[in-house]
Every structure is written in structure tokens, then in C-alpha cells.
Enzyme design. Structure first.
Site, mmCIF file in Angstrom:
data_model
loop_
_atom_site.group_PDB
_atom_site.id
_atom_site.type_symbol
_atom_site.label_atom_id
_atom_site.label_comp_id
_atom_site.label_asym_id
_atom_site.label_seq_id
_atom_site.Cartn_x
_atom_site.Cartn_y
_atom_site.Cartn_z
ATOM 1 N N GLN A 128 0.819 -1.212 0.000
ATOM 2 C CA GLN A 128 0.000 0.000 0.000
ATOM 3 C C GLN A 128 0.860 1.272 0.000
ATOM 4 O O GLN A 128 1.564 1.541 0.974
ATOM 5 C CB GLN A 128 -0.868 -0.016 1.268
ATOM 6 C CG GLN A 128 -1.767 1.179 1.444
ATOM 7 C CD GLN A 128 -2.304 1.265 2.863
ATOM 8 O OE1 GLN A 128 -1.621 0.894 3.825
ATOM 9 N NE2 GLN A 128 -3.509 1.746 3.019
ATOM 10 N N GLY A 129 0.755 2.064 -1.035
ATOM 11 C CA GLY A 129 1.513 3.314 -1.115
ATOM 12 C C GLY A 129 0.602 4.513 -0.924
ATOM 13 O O GLY A 129 0.240 5.174 -1.907
ATOM 14 N N TYR A 130 0.211 4.766 0.318
ATOM 15 C CA TYR A 130 -0.621 5.939 0.609
ATOM 16 C C TYR A 130 0.218 7.019 1.308
ATOM 17 O O TYR A 130 0.322 8.129 0.841
ATOM 18 C CB TYR A 130 -1.786 5.577 1.547
ATOM 19 C CG TYR A 130 -2.908 4.746 0.957
ATOM 20 C CD1 TYR A 130 -2.828 4.167 -0.304
ATOM 21 C CD2 TYR A 130 -4.078 4.532 1.687
ATOM 22 C CE1 TYR A 130 -3.864 3.404 -0.813
ATOM 23 C CE2 TYR A 130 -5.124 3.775 1.182
ATOM 24 C CZ TYR A 130 -5.012 3.211 -0.065
ATOM 25 O OH TYR A 130 -6.044 2.450 -0.559
ATOM 26 N N SER A 131 0.822 6.659 2.476
ATOM 27 C CA SER A 131 1.481 7.669 3.316
ATOM 28 C C SER A 131 2.713 8.254 2.643
ATOM 29 O O SER A 131 3.413 7.574 1.884
ATOM 30 C CB SER A 131 1.921 7.046 4.642
ATOM 31 O OG SER A 131 0.848 6.429 5.274
ATOM 32 N N GLU A 246 -9.076 -1.645 5.707
ATOM 33 C CA GLU A 246 -7.759 -1.792 6.331
ATOM 34 C C GLU A 246 -7.918 -1.943 7.850
ATOM 35 O O GLU A 246 -7.276 -2.772 8.483
ATOM 36 C CB GLU A 246 -6.881 -0.575 6.020
ATOM 37 C CG GLU A 246 -5.537 -0.640 6.718
ATOM 38 C CD GLU A 246 -4.586 0.500 6.349
ATOM 39 O OE1 GLU A 246 -5.042 1.470 5.729
ATOM 40 O OE2 GLU A 246 -3.403 0.391 6.692
HETATM 41 C C1 LIG Z 1 3.833 -0.360 11.454
HETATM 42 C C2 LIG Z 1 3.324 0.618 10.432
HETATM 43 C C3 LIG Z 1 3.007 0.170 9.164
HETATM 44 C C4 LIG Z 1 2.544 1.086 8.198
HETATM 45 N N1 LIG Z 1 2.275 0.625 6.935
HETATM 46 C C5 LIG Z 1 1.869 1.491 5.989
HETATM 47 C C6 LIG Z 1 1.664 1.042 4.634
HETATM 48 O O1 LIG Z 1 1.828 -0.154 4.312
HETATM 49 N N2 LIG Z 1 1.297 1.951 3.711
HETATM 50 C C7 LIG Z 1 1.083 3.264 4.002
HETATM 51 O O2 LIG Z 1 0.695 4.022 3.124
HETATM 52 N N3 LIG Z 1 1.293 3.733 5.281
HETATM 53 C C8 LIG Z 1 1.699 2.882 6.265
HETATM 54 N N4 LIG Z 1 1.923 3.337 7.553
HETATM 55 C C9 LIG Z 1 1.816 4.763 7.836
HETATM 56 C C10 LIG Z 1 0.617 5.144 8.696
HETATM 57 O O3 LIG Z 1 -0.585 5.052 7.974
HETATM 58 C C11 LIG Z 1 0.879 6.571 9.214
HETATM 59 O O4 LIG Z 1 2.026 6.534 10.046
HETATM 60 C C12 LIG Z 1 -0.299 7.103 10.005
HETATM 61 O O5 LIG Z 1 -1.404 7.348 9.167
HETATM 62 C C13 LIG Z 1 0.067 8.413 10.752
HETATM 63 O O6 LIG Z 1 0.630 9.328 9.886
HETATM 64 P P1 LIG Z 1 1.991 10.077 10.253
HETATM 65 O O7 LIG Z 1 2.994 9.052 10.644
HETATM 66 O O8 LIG Z 1 2.324 10.989 9.129
HETATM 67 O O9 LIG Z 1 1.672 10.935 11.572
HETATM 68 P P2 LIG Z 1 0.855 12.289 11.611
HETATM 69 O O10 LIG Z 1 -0.388 12.189 10.807
HETATM 70 O O11 LIG Z 1 1.782 13.414 11.309
HETATM 71 O O12 LIG Z 1 0.438 12.350 13.139
HETATM 72 C C14 LIG Z 1 1.315 12.822 14.168
HETATM 73 C C15 LIG Z 1 0.503 12.900 15.453
HETATM 74 O O13 LIG Z 1 -0.570 13.877 15.332
HETATM 75 C C16 LIG Z 1 -1.819 13.271 15.653
HETATM 76 N N5 LIG Z 1 -2.892 13.820 14.815
HETATM 77 C C17 LIG Z 1 -2.857 14.036 13.474
HETATM 78 N N6 LIG Z 1 -4.045 14.550 13.058
HETATM 79 C C18 LIG Z 1 -4.848 14.636 14.154
HETATM 80 C C19 LIG Z 1 -6.203 15.074 14.366
HETATM 81 N N7 LIG Z 1 -6.963 15.520 13.372
HETATM 82 N N8 LIG Z 1 -6.691 14.998 15.636
HETATM 83 C C20 LIG Z 1 -5.919 14.540 16.659
HETATM 84 N N9 LIG Z 1 -4.633 14.119 16.524
HETATM 85 C C21 LIG Z 1 -4.112 14.167 15.276
HETATM 86 C C22 LIG Z 1 -1.616 11.782 15.365
HETATM 87 O O14 LIG Z 1 -2.543 10.991 16.095
HETATM 88 C C23 LIG Z 1 -0.172 11.558 15.812
HETATM 89 O O15 LIG Z 1 -0.120 11.374 17.202
HETATM 90 C C24 LIG Z 1 2.385 2.460 8.530
HETATM 91 C C25 LIG Z 1 2.713 2.898 9.822
HETATM 92 C C26 LIG Z 1 3.175 2.003 10.762
HETATM 93 C C27 LIG Z 1 3.519 2.519 12.142
#
Ligand SMILES: Cc1cc2nc3c(=O)[nH]c(=O)nc-3n(C[C@H](O)[C@H](O)[C@H](O)COP(=O)(O)OP(=O)(O)OC[C@H]3O[C@@H](n4cnc5c(N)ncnc54)[C@H](O)[C@@H]3O)c2cc1C
Length: 396
Positions: A128-131, A246
Site C-alpha cells: 500500500q503506497g498511501y502515506s 484496512e
Molecule cells: C507499522 C506501520 C506500518 C505502516 N504501513 C503502511 C503502509 O503499508 N502503507 C502506508 O501508506 N502507510 C503505512 N503506515 C503509515 C501510517 O498510515 C501513518 O504513520 C499514520 O497514518 C500516521 O501518519 P503520520 O505518521 O504521518 O503521523 P501524523 O499524521 O503526522 O500524526 C502525528 C501525530 O498527530 C496526531 N494527529 C494528526 N491529526 C490529528 C487530528 N486531526 N486529531 C488529533 N490528533 C491528530 C496523530 O494521532 C499523531 O499522534 C504504517 C505505519 C506504521 C507505524
């Protein structure tokens, strides 16, 4: 060839006969212990998934036309319980639980025919290439672009935290086809060949020292327009579907797995003479209650998908329950073991090859992946409790 389940359906098999047939199949075809070498383990897992598919035992919830079993609610529960009991490998890649329901709902007949069965058989591993750096919780801010050039898109940008990217054959990815400020109105869902020129995968190490996810770079990667799912700039409804699935993915399988793990933890406490300690008993009872609630909740997720085609906000409830539970369980296990619980697996006195410590470290990330804990709480607040919307949340 008539597959065993077709023969069984023809003679109206009972649930218990179904359970016995599964148990026998898993015992007869069990792949044995996993190889130590990570690359060998991938081939070993692929071979097992192909065996499941070839014998008609893959995809319990998938439609039969794509090679699945299309099981009823009760049989899906039995399937996951037996799979867990047999200790066989689970799916490889993130396609099955996330991309497949999206393609089934939004793909063309040609796309379904081309992609679904090879994904289920694990001939192709999907990731999955979203983040992106700067687009996680706030996915509408993603910046990887796809420029149209005749019958192709030219993709440029970076993804991050892509689980299983190192052995992926295919990425299901979100790209920007609208203007830079178009947010969720300019996102398109593309299926990208992971082996195409211009794709670079750089593995990242996690807390446990493993390399389970990676950064992925796209440097003018050419993607045929026929590999777009849904219309250009209209990827957002697909994102909503795939995020729901998911969060729901594997809820029954995880509930069944943790049922076994709690029993193993009680056994460990018994072996170490800790079952008389009232504090240990109190924590174990708490975990026992929660693992039972998880099972009921997973059943609710499956029945919601069967009724509506989508898990809806129940998927956030499920995700929150499972992730908090697995963190608490491992934290308690490490606490209960005391100093030896902190030894690495090569130390002579390490307990059960450090599985509890590795679990403790691995599950720190559980409340981040598939949407952070705060995002799940917001979703429940808005979609279940009907509380006021957080303007920081992406649109529904
Ligand atoms: C083990 C693991 C596997 C993963 N696998 C994939 C994958 O296969 N493909 C993929 O695309 N991504 C993947 N991810 C990424 C994951 O989806 C993101 O890490 C996640 O969505 C959070 O985004 P971020 O890391 O940019 O943190 P941010 O979004 O920057 O968040 C930082 C902090 O701010 C808080 N925050 C943000 N917005 C709000 C809000 N509106 N209200 C309250 N708090 C908020 C968050 O809760 C967090 O504590 C994976 C992550 C992990 C840890």
C-alpha cells in the site's frame, strides 16, 4: 476438477463437519516450521498460500468468481479459528484486506479478472503506497504527482512506511492528478508495477531491528492509464472504502490469535509460579475479558461487511480494541517476567526466544499504523457518537 468444498456443499455439510475438514486439510498440508532466512521465509509463505488457493481454501470472505470461498458468517469464524489453531502463515502483503475490497467495488471486469486471483494465490505481492512524509493522518495533502502522457501516467514523488515494499510486485497507490491545492478532489488511485524502471525501494528498520517497511521513490515511473481504478481525480471514495477495510482487516484472525496467546501467557505465569500473585491474576482476568470482547467485536465487523459491503465505523472500534489490547498484553508480559523479560533472544536465559519483548517493541507502532489512535477516536466520536466534526479530519 471438483474442489473439496464444492463436493461438501453438494452434500449439505454441517458446521462441525466443515471444521473437521479444515483441520484435516491444515494438518495434511502443513508447511512445517518457518525457515530462519527472511528470503526463504517469503518463498515458503508464497508456496503455502498457493497450496491454499489451489485446493480451494483461500479467501474465506471473497466471492467464488475470484477464487474465494464466499463463506457464511459462522463459517468465516470457524475458518479463522482453525487457521490460527494450525499455526500456518497468514497473508503476505497488504493487498488482500485493503486493495481487494476496493477493486471488487470499483474495478472494471477486466481489472478484477487480471488482478484478484493472482493476488489471492500470492503470485503477486501487493503493498500500500498511501502515506508520504507530510501526508499520514492528513492524506488529502499528499504530493506524489501523476502527469498524463497519452495512454500513460508519469508518476513522480515519494511514499513512506510502505509495509512489505521490499518484496512487493505491485503498489496500490494514491497520486495527485489535480492541482497542488486540490486536496481530496485531485487524488487518483493507481496500480503501479513495483519492478518498473524508476521505482526505488529503501528499507527502514523498526524498533525490533526488522525491516518490515520501506521508503518508496518514484522517478518518472510510467503507468498505463488502464491501471487506474475509478475515474481520474475521483480516488477519494476509494480511499474511504479501503481505509475502512484496512482497519477491519484481520479482526477475526487477530481475535483468534490472541485467544491462543492469552492461554499461552497464563501457562507461562503458571510455569513461573506466579499464578498465586493476586496482581498477576487480576491482570490476566482483565486480558481474558478483553480477548472475549474482541471476538464478539470481530463478529460484529464480519456481519456488518456481509450486510452492507463495508465495515463502516465498527472498523475503528475494532482497531482501537485490538491495538490497545496487544500493547497492554505485551507490556504486562514483560513486567511479569521481570529483568529476564528484557533479555534478547540470543541470551542463554532469555524466555521463549524473547517473544514477549519483541511483541512489546513491535506493538508500540500498532496505535499508529492503519490510522493513529487519535484518528480512530475521532472517527468513533463523529460517526458513531455523532459528536461535532474535527476540522482537522479528512472529509468522509
Ligand atoms: C507499522 C506501520 C506500518 C505502516 N504501513 C503502511 C503502509 O503499508 N502503507 C502506508 O501508506 N502507510 C503505512 N503506515 C503509515 C501510517 O498510515 C501513518 O504513520 C499514520 O497514518 C500516521 O501518519 P503520520 O505518521 O504521518 O503521523 P501524523 O499524521 O503526522 O500524526 C502525528 C501525530 O498527530 C496526531 N494527529 C494528526 N491529526 C490529528 C487530528 N486531526 N486529531 C488529533 N490528533 C491528530 C496523530 O494521532 C499523531 O499522534 C504504517 C505505519 C506504521 C507505524
Amino acid at each position: 476438477m471438483t474442489l473439496p468444498q464444492e463436493a461438501a456443499a453438494a452434500r449439505q455439510e454441517t458446521d462441525e463437519e466443515f471444521r473437521a475438514r479444515l483441520r484435516e486439510f491444515f494438518a495434511d498440508h502443513h508447511p512445517g516450521r518457518p525457515p530462519r532466512d527472511p528470503r526463504d521465509r517469503i518463498s515458503w509463505t508464497k508456496a503455502w498460500l498457493a497450496t491454499l488457493f489451489d485446493h480451494g481454501y483461500a479467501g474465506p470472505s471473497w466471492p467464488k468468481e475470484f477464487g474465494g470461498m464466499e463463506l457464511s458468517f459462522a463459517r468465516q469464524v470457524i475458518y479463522h479459528e482453525e487457521l490460527e489453531r494450525a499455526r500456518v502463515p497468514g497473508p503476505l502483503g497488504t493487498g488482500l484486506g485493503i486493495a481487494a475490497p476496493t477493486i471488487i467495488k470499483f474495478g472494471t471486469p477486466e481489472q478484477k479478472a487480471r488482478w484478484l486471483a493472482p493476488m489471492l494465490r500470492c503470485d503477486k505481492v501487493w503493498a500500500q503506497g498511501y502515506s508520504e512524509p507530510g501526508a499520514g493522518s492528513d492524506l488529502p495533502s499528499l504530493r506524489t504527482t501523476a502527469r498524463r502522457d497519452g495512454d500513460e501516467y508519469v508518476v513522480r514523488g515519494q511514499k513512506v512506511w510502505t509495509t512489505h515494499a521490499m518484496h512487493a510486485d505491485v503498489f496500490f497507490a494514491l497520486v495527485r492528478t489535480g492541482t497542488a491545492g486540490s486536496r481530496h478532489k485531485g487524488i487518483t488511485y493507481l496500480i503501479i508495477d513495483a519492478h518498473a524502471p524508476g521505482v526505488e525501494v529503501r528499507p527502514l528498520r523498526d524498533l525490533t531491528g526488522s525491516r518490515n517497511f520501506a521508503e518508496v521513490f518514484f522517478d518518472d515511473v510510467r503507468v498505463p492509464v488502464i491501471d487506474r481504478v475509478g475515474a481520474e481525480n475521483e480516488g477519494w471514495p476509494l480511499v474511504r472504502t479501503s481505509l475502512g477495510h484496512e482497519r477491519a482487516a484481520g479482526s477475526m484472525n487477530q481475535a483468534a490469535r490472541y485467544r491462543r496467546v492469552v492461554t499461552e501467557l497464563v501457562e507461562l505465569a503458571r510455569e513461573r509460579g506466579l499464578l498465586r500473585d493476586p496482581l498477576v491474576r487480576d491482570r490476566l482476568v482483565d486480558l481474558e475479558i478483553r480477548v472475549r470482547i474482541m471476538r464478539y467485536n470481530a463478529q460484529r465487523v464480519i456481519s456488518t461487511i456481509l450486510a452492507n459491503g463495508e465495515p463502516g465505523a465498527t472498523s475503528s472500534v475494532s482497531r482501537l480494541l485490538i491495538t490497545s489490547f496487544e500493547q497492554d498484553l505485551h507490556e504486562f508480559a514483560v513486567d511479569m517476567l521481570g529483568p529476564v523479560g528484557l533479555l534478547g533472544k540470543t541470551a542463554p536465559q532469555s524466555v521463549q526466544r524473547s517473544r514477549w519483548l519483541v511483541g512489546f517493541l513491535r506493538t508500540r507502532a500498532s496505535t499508529i499504523g492503519a490510522g493513529t489512535r487519535e484518528i480512530q477516536l475521532n472517527t468513533i466520536a463523529e460517526q458513531v457518537l455523532d459528536l461535532p466534526r474535527d476540522p482537522g479530519m479528512p472529509p468522509r
